[in-house]
Design a protein around this motif. Structure first.
Motif, PDB file in Angstrom:
ATOM      1  N   LEU A   1       0.808  -1.147   0.061  1.00  0.00           N
ATOM      2  CA  LEU A   1      -0.225  -0.181   0.192  1.00  0.00           C
ATOM      3  C   LEU A   1       0.840   1.347   0.032  1.00  0.00           C
ATOM      4  N   ILE A   2       1.926   1.248   0.876  1.00  0.00           N
ATOM      5  CA  ILE A   2       2.885   2.386   0.846  1.00  0.00           C
ATOM      6  C   ILE A   2       3.504   2.717  -0.337  1.00  0.00           C
ATOM      7  N   HIS A   3       4.172   1.593  -1.167  1.00  0.00           N
ATOM      8  CA  HIS A   3       4.649   1.791  -2.385  1.00  0.00           C
ATOM      9  C   HIS A   3       3.710   1.992  -3.454  1.00  0.00           C
ATOM     10  N   ALA A   4       2.469   1.753  -3.489  1.00  0.00           N
ATOM     11  CA  ALA A   4       1.482   2.029  -4.611  1.00  0.00           C
ATOM     12  C   ALA A   4       1.022   3.645  -4.270  1.00  0.00           C
ATOM     13  N   TYR A   5       0.922   4.171  -2.895  1.00  0.00           N
ATOM     14  CA  TYR A   5       0.698   5.428  -2.661  1.00  0.00           C
ATOM     15  C   TYR A   5       1.879   6.399  -3.217  1.00  0.00           C
ATOM     16  N   ARG A   6       2.973   5.991  -2.787  1.00  0.00           N
ATOM     17  CA  ARG A   6       4.007   6.926  -3.341  1.00  0.00           C
ATOM     18  C   ARG A   6       4.402   6.719  -4.745  1.00  0.00           C
ATOM     19  N   HIS A   7       4.001   5.615  -5.606  1.00  0.00           N
ATOM     20  CA  HIS A   7       4.044   5.659  -6.896  1.00  0.00           C
ATOM     21  C   HIS A   7       3.201   6.689  -7.646  1.00  0.00           C
ATOM     22  N   LEU A   8       1.962   6.515  -7.028  1.00  0.00           N
ATOM     23  CA  LEU A   8       0.887   7.521  -7.545  1.00  0.00           C
ATOM     24  C   LEU A   8       1.131   8.655  -7.307  1.00  0.00           C
ATOM     25  N   TYR A   9       1.494   9.037  -6.051  1.00  0.00           N
ATOM     26  CA  TYR A   9       1.764  10.544  -5.778  1.00  0.00           C
ATOM     27  C   TYR A   9       2.890  10.913  -6.754  1.00  0.00           C
ATOM     28  N   ARG A  10       4.010  10.441  -6.903  1.00  0.00           N
ATOM     29  CA  ARG A  10       4.977  10.729  -7.607  1.00  0.00           C
ATOM     30  C   ARG A  10       4.357  10.923  -9.171  1.00  0.00           C
ATOM     31  N   GLY A  11       3.482  10.074  -9.614  1.00  0.00           N
ATOM     32  CA  GLY A  11       3.160  10.275 -10.964  1.00  0.00           C
ATOM     33  C   GLY A  11       2.184  11.384 -11.187  1.00  0.00           C
TER      34      GLY A  11
ATOM     35  N   MET B   1      -4.350  19.322  -4.522  1.00  0.00           N
ATOM     36  CA  MET B   1      -5.708  18.809  -4.809  1.00  0.00           C
ATOM     37  C   MET B   1      -5.469  17.434  -4.961  1.00  0.00           C
ATOM     38  N   ALA B   2      -4.394  17.157  -5.838  1.00  0.00           N
ATOM     39  CA  ALA B   2      -4.108  15.738  -6.250  1.00  0.00           C
ATOM     40  C   ALA B   2      -3.782  14.975  -4.913  1.00  0.00           C
ATOM     41  N   ARG B   3      -2.836  15.593  -4.114  1.00  0.00           N
ATOM     42  CA  ARG B   3      -2.408  14.920  -2.907  1.00  0.00           C
ATOM     43  C   ARG B   3      -3.331  14.908  -1.897  1.00  0.00           C
ATOM     44  N   ASP B   4      -4.389  15.657  -1.910  1.00  0.00           N
ATOM     45  CA  ASP B   4      -5.552  15.654  -0.670  1.00  0.00           C
ATOM     46  C   ASP B   4      -6.467  14.558  -1.243  1.00  0.00           C
ATOM     47  N   GLN B   5      -6.783  14.441  -2.637  1.00  0.00           N
ATOM     48  CA  GLN B   5      -7.659  13.320  -3.260  1.00  0.00           C
ATOM     49  C   GLN B   5      -7.023  12.061  -3.097  1.00  0.00           C
TER      50      GLN B   5
ATOM     51  N   ARG C   1      -4.785  11.144  -0.704  1.00  0.00           N
ATOM     52  CA  ARG C   1      -4.621  10.746   0.740  1.00  0.00           C
ATOM     53  C   ARG C   1      -6.230  10.386   1.275  1.00  0.00           C
ATOM     54  N   LYS C   2      -7.169  11.031   0.813  1.00  0.00           N
ATOM     55  CA  LYS C   2      -8.550  10.523   1.126  1.00  0.00           C
ATOM     56  C   LYS C   2      -9.022   9.141   0.731  1.00  0.00           C
ATOM     57  N   SER C   3      -8.835   8.899  -0.750  1.00  0.00           N
ATOM     58  CA  SER C   3      -8.931   7.623  -1.114  1.00  0.00           C
ATOM     59  C   SER C   3      -8.286   6.578  -0.442  1.00  0.00           C
ATOM     60  N   PHE C   4      -6.889   6.828   0.015  1.00  0.00           N
ATOM     61  CA  PHE C   4      -5.985   5.525   0.789  1.00  0.00           C
ATOM     62  C   PHE C   4      -6.629   5.448   2.238  1.00  0.00           C
ATOM     63  N   ARG C   5      -6.994   6.438   2.739  1.00  0.00           N
ATOM     64  CA  ARG C   5      -7.551   6.713   4.026  1.00  0.00           C
ATOM     65  C   ARG C   5      -8.967   5.892   4.308  1.00  0.00           C
TER      66      ARG C   5
END
Length: 121
Positions: free
Chosen positions: A9-19, A33-37, A39-43
């Protein structure tokens, strides 16, 4: 069957955030806005619904958005713009129109995700 490991999950989050950051070219309102969205979806999502195939396809979509200002870039820009647009008016008619528009937006996004195997929010 158990869900994904915490590390996945951490790797997926980081890859998506970087992308996402590359796709929005680190522009200030869009990156927040992208970061907040993200975060919201992963939480809020249940970890057992995690699908690595959808994450991979979404990463491919984000790479396309970052490489050129084509269809992927415009879709991502409009998704983020719809999250940023300020709310105006308190009239019940404006609220009804806004709710109807949001419902249609959510249904369109769900169909896009389903047809392309993505996990956009």
């Amino acid at each position: 069957m158990s869900g994904p490991s915490k590390l996945e999950l951490i790797h997926a989050y980081r890859h998506l955030y970087r992308g996402l950051l590359k796709a929005v070219q680190y522009s200030k309102p869009a990156r927040y806005m992208a970061r907040d969205q993200l975060r919201k979806s992963f939480r809020n999502d249940d970890p057992t619904t995690f699908n690595q195939d959808k994450v991979d396809k979404t990463m491919e979509f984000l790479r396309g958005a970052a490489q050129e200002r084509g269809l992927e870039h415009r879709i991502l820009r409009n998704l983020l713009l719809s999250k940023w647009t300020p709310r105006v008016g308190n009239a019940s008619t404006a609220t009804h129109v806004r709710n109807t528009a949001r419902l249609n937006y959510d249904m369109t996004l769900a169909m896009l995700n389903e047809s392309m195997g993505l996990c956009l929010r």
